[in-house]
Design a protein around this motif. Structure first.
Motif, PDB file in Angstrom:
ATOM      1  N   THR A 241     -27.028   3.192  10.032  1.00  0.00           N
ATOM      2  CA  THR A 241     -25.903   3.568   9.602  1.00  0.00           C
ATOM      3  C   THR A 241     -25.250   4.881  10.568  1.00  0.00           C
ATOM      4  N   VAL A 242     -23.871   4.481  10.737  1.00  0.00           N
ATOM      5  CA  VAL A 242     -22.978   5.366  11.585  1.00  0.00           C
ATOM      6  C   VAL A 242     -22.094   6.175  10.761  1.00  0.00           C
ATOM      7  N   ILE A 243     -21.821   7.340  10.551  1.00  0.00           N
ATOM      8  CA  ILE A 243     -20.838   8.149  10.023  1.00  0.00           C
ATOM      9  C   ILE A 243     -19.782   8.362  10.870  1.00  0.00           C
ATOM     10  N   LEU A 244     -18.674   7.918  10.543  1.00  0.00           N
ATOM     11  CA  LEU A 244     -17.424   8.319  11.438  1.00  0.00           C
ATOM     12  C   LEU A 244     -16.709   9.413  10.698  1.00  0.00           C
ATOM     13  N   SER A 245     -16.484  10.698  11.603  1.00  0.00           N
ATOM     14  CA  SER A 245     -16.016  11.754  11.227  1.00  0.00           C
ATOM     15  C   SER A 245     -14.438  11.681  11.708  1.00  0.00           C
ATOM     16  N   LEU A 246     -13.727  11.351  10.719  1.00  0.00           N
ATOM     17  CA  LEU A 246     -12.297  11.135  11.148  1.00  0.00           C
ATOM     18  C   LEU A 246     -11.645  12.649  11.327  1.00  0.00           C
ATOM     19  N   ASN A 247     -11.997  13.633  10.411  1.00  0.00           N
ATOM     20  CA  ASN A 247     -11.240  14.965  10.706  1.00  0.00           C
ATOM     21  C   ASN A 247     -11.648  15.381  12.017  1.00  0.00           C
TER      22      ASN A 247
ATOM     23  N   GLU B 124     -32.849   7.053  10.149  1.00  0.00           N
ATOM     24  CA  GLU B 124     -32.369   7.743  11.404  1.00  0.00           C
ATOM     25  C   GLU B 124     -30.984   7.281  11.716  1.00  0.00           C
ATOM     26  N   GLY B 125     -29.848   7.977  11.480  1.00  0.00           N
ATOM     27  CA  GLY B 125     -28.464   7.369  11.743  1.00  0.00           C
ATOM     28  C   GLY B 125     -27.777   8.166  12.794  1.00  0.00           C
ATOM     29  N   TRP B 126     -26.676   7.973  12.944  1.00  0.00           N
ATOM     30  CA  TRP B 126     -25.705   8.554  13.853  1.00  0.00           C
ATOM     31  C   TRP B 126     -24.545   9.056  13.144  1.00  0.00           C
ATOM     32  N   LEU B 127     -24.179  10.402  14.027  1.00  0.00           N
ATOM     33  CA  LEU B 127     -22.842  10.824  13.316  1.00  0.00           C
ATOM     34  C   LEU B 127     -21.887  10.817  14.727  1.00  0.00           C
ATOM     35  N   VAL B 128     -20.765  10.139  14.452  1.00  0.00           N
ATOM     36  CA  VAL B 128     -19.744  10.199  15.767  1.00  0.00           C
ATOM     37  C   VAL B 128     -18.803  11.019  15.393  1.00  0.00           C
ATOM     38  N   THR B 129     -18.261  11.860  16.298  1.00  0.00           N
ATOM     39  CA  THR B 129     -17.224  12.952  15.998  1.00  0.00           C
ATOM     40  C   THR B 129     -16.218  12.889  16.970  1.00  0.00           C
ATOM     41  N   GLY B 130     -16.239  12.274  17.931  1.00  0.00           N
ATOM     42  CA  GLY B 130     -15.142  12.134  19.146  1.00  0.00           C
ATOM     43  C   GLY B 130     -14.173  10.998  18.951  1.00  0.00           C
ATOM     44  N   TYR B 131     -13.133  11.103  19.151  1.00  0.00           N
ATOM     45  CA  TYR B 131     -11.819  10.185  18.996  1.00  0.00           C
ATOM     46  C   TYR B 131     -12.295   9.032  19.595  1.00  0.00           C
ATOM     47  N   ASN B 132     -12.374   8.891  20.787  1.00  0.00           N
ATOM     48  CA  ASN B 132     -12.754   7.679  21.586  1.00  0.00           C
ATOM     49  C   ASN B 132     -13.753   6.697  20.913  1.00  0.00           C
TER      50      ASN B 132
ATOM     51  N   ARG C 248     -27.592  12.436  16.572  1.00  0.00           N
ATOM     52  CA  ARG C 248     -28.311  12.000  15.780  1.00  0.00           C
ATOM     53  C   ARG C 248     -28.179  12.502  14.513  1.00  0.00           C
ATOM     54  N   PHE C 249     -28.257  11.882  13.524  1.00  0.00           N
ATOM     55  CA  PHE C 249     -28.016  12.389  12.150  1.00  0.00           C
ATOM     56  C   PHE C 249     -29.369  11.665  11.251  1.00  0.00           C
ATOM     57  N   PRO C 250     -30.206  12.424  10.829  1.00  0.00           N
ATOM     58  CA  PRO C 250     -31.285  12.170   9.993  1.00  0.00           C
ATOM     59  C   PRO C 250     -30.718  12.217   8.454  1.00  0.00           C
ATOM     60  N   PHE C 251     -30.816  10.824   7.704  1.00  0.00           N
ATOM     61  CA  PHE C 251     -30.281  10.995   6.266  1.00  0.00           C
ATOM     62  C   PHE C 251     -31.335  11.481   5.483  1.00  0.00           C
ATOM     63  N   PRO C 252     -30.943  12.122   4.318  1.00  0.00           N
ATOM     64  CA  PRO C 252     -31.960  12.673   3.451  1.00  0.00           C
ATOM     65  C   PRO C 252     -33.118  11.807   2.875  1.00  0.00           C
ATOM     66  N   ASP C 253     -32.891  10.395   3.088  1.00  0.00           N
ATOM     67  CA  ASP C 253     -33.951   9.315   2.536  1.00  0.00           C
ATOM     68  C   ASP C 253     -34.906   9.243   3.667  1.00  0.00           C
ATOM     69  N   GLY C 254     -34.650   9.687   5.118  1.00  0.00           N
ATOM     70  CA  GLY C 254     -35.590   9.342   6.057  1.00  0.00           C
ATOM     71  C   GLY C 254     -34.883   8.473   7.238  1.00  0.00           C
TER      72      GLY C 254
ATOM     73  N   HIS D 261     -28.072  15.107  20.928  1.00  0.00           N
ATOM     74  CA  HIS D 261     -27.785  16.292  19.990  1.00  0.00           C
ATOM     75  C   HIS D 261     -28.212  15.600  18.750  1.00  0.00           C
ATOM     76  N   THR D 262     -28.787  16.507  17.942  1.00  0.00           N
ATOM     77  CA  THR D 262     -28.965  16.117  16.342  1.00  0.00           C
ATOM     78  C   THR D 262     -28.267  17.145  15.385  1.00  0.00           C
ATOM     79  N   VAL D 263     -27.457  16.666  14.454  1.00  0.00           N
ATOM     80  CA  VAL D 263     -26.948  17.383  13.454  1.00  0.00           C
ATOM     81  C   VAL D 263     -28.020  17.090  11.929  1.00  0.00           C
TER      82      VAL D 263
END
Length: 402
Positions: free
Chosen positions: A308-314, A46-54, A38-44, A6-8
């Protein structure tokens, strides 16, 4: 079995109209699709967005994911180009890995224990009562942010570190400038420089004439002045901004949930649970960042070294696989275990102080003003921008029956 990819494409920032406490709906939808995207950062990059608790919890506990500042060269909203990020200054341990991180954290652990923080309860009660008195005299309409939410944690963390009373106002103002997400670059640099200069003078003063505070205790160690200055900056900023926003946004949330507000007023024994639920529900520290130091399997995908991995706490704290009916504020909730203070070696050092402040402040405010309510329509409450590191309200006009 590998999960579907999946890509955001862009970092969602806008809160839904009328739902200022919920994460952006696109983040919720991303978690519903997959706990990792998947999360493409504005500078190109290729990172990741983690949204699940575990998965968020797993990354925070994994030393193969780094917190080092010099590796954090990608921003989810801004293309910084080829700017080289320097390492964190001495003492700023939140942006370091082991063993540097432990060098600074270990001397502090014993100073923020549950027992030591609970001994401060009486002082928190005194400060809270003083500000409630001032509110009553100034009211019946005040801005709860400036009258109540900011002063309590600011005074407490300043007293713990030994910041003289007369200096607290300028400290609070400067910390707010580089945490609010709205200050322009010139003012941001000026505020940061001012705080750095002040802390350097404060450390020197503590070395020359130690007093009864944490910073003075730390001067009796092998830590240098530069290291102490960096540690003090982390403690002052973290000990002030997060709790201030929890007190204001938490009050806003309670006023918008009258049944939960009534339950808390009716049952003082509910206070501890209420604080934990507000922490989960609001998640004012919205996200953390980590960088993979090697190729790592996560959620059925390979995170390449240097990614780079973004961890979405909310969204992790709203994960229905971990929390029942997660988008509902329920002060009687039994399924605890939120990650609003993080997890792993970087879990918030001052979390017990924050808990003491909230456990005292929320019931004291609600008991003093039984008719407390918003002074403006909820839609007109000014929210902090999503660019701010910590989510909250800029102001919260409240009133009551005199």
């Amino acid at each position: 079995m590998t999960e579907s990819l999946h890509t955001v494409t862009t970092m969602p920032t806008a809160r839904q109209s009328g739902c200022p406490f919920d994460p952006p709906k696109e983040l919720i939808e991303a978690r519903e699709h997959s706990p990792i995207s998947r999360f493409p950062f504005p500078d190109g990059h290729e990172g990741w967005l983690v949204t699940g608790y575990n998965l968020v919890r797993s990354v925070l506990a994994d030393s193969r994911f780094s917190s080092r500042k010099e590796l954090m060269s990608h921003h989810p909203l801004i293309d910084y180009g080829d700017i080289e990020v320097p390492p964190a200054p001495p003492g700023e341990f939140l942006l370091m890995d082991e063993p540097q991180h432990s060098r600074y954290r270990k001397p502090l652990v014993g100073k923020f224990t549950v027992r030591r923080m609970r001994l401060l309860t009486e002082r928190v009660e005194q400060i809270t009562a003083e500000h409630l008195d001032a509110m009553e005299q100034a009211g019946p309409t005040v801005d709860l942010v400036t009258a109540f939410a900011k002063p309590i944690p600011a005074i407490m963390i300043c007293e713990l570190l030994g910041v003289p009373y007369e200096d607290r106002g300028s400290f609070q103002e400067n910390i707010d400038k580089f945490m609010n997400g709205e200050t322009d670059d010139e003012d941001l640099i000026a505020a940061y420089t001012s705080v750095q200069q002040y802390l350097a003078e404060l450390v020197a003063a503590k070395r020359a004439n130690p007093t009864d505070d944490i910073l003075s205790e730390l001067t009796d160690s092998d830590l240098t002045d530069e290291e102490l200055k960096g540690m003090a900056l982390i403690l002052l900023a973290a000990g002030f901004d997060t709790t201030a926003n929890m007190l204001a946004l938490g009050t806003f949330a309670l006023l918008r949930n009258p049944a939960q507000l009534a339950a808390l007023r009716a049952d003082p024994t509910l206070t501890d649970q209420a604080v934990e639920e507000l922490l989960r529900y609001l998640s004012v520290a919205k996200q953390f960042y980590r960088v993979a130091l090697e190729d790592i399997e996560l959620g059925g995908h390979t995170i390449k070294a240097g990614t780079t991995v973004i961890l979405s706490l909310n969204t992790a704290n709203r994960d229905p696989e971990r929390f029942s009916d997660p988008h509902t504020l329920d002060l009687h909730r039994q399924d605890g275990g939120h990650m609003s203070f993080g997890h792993g070696v970087h879990q918030c050092l001052g979390q017990q102080l924050a808990r003491v402040e909230m456990r005292v402040a929320f019931p004291a405010l609600l008991n003093r003003f039984p008719t407390l309510r918003l002074a403006v329509p909820a839609e007109e409450v000014a929210l902090r921008p999503e660019a701010a590191d910590i989510y909250g309200v800029k102001s919260l006009p409240v009133t009551w029956d005199a």
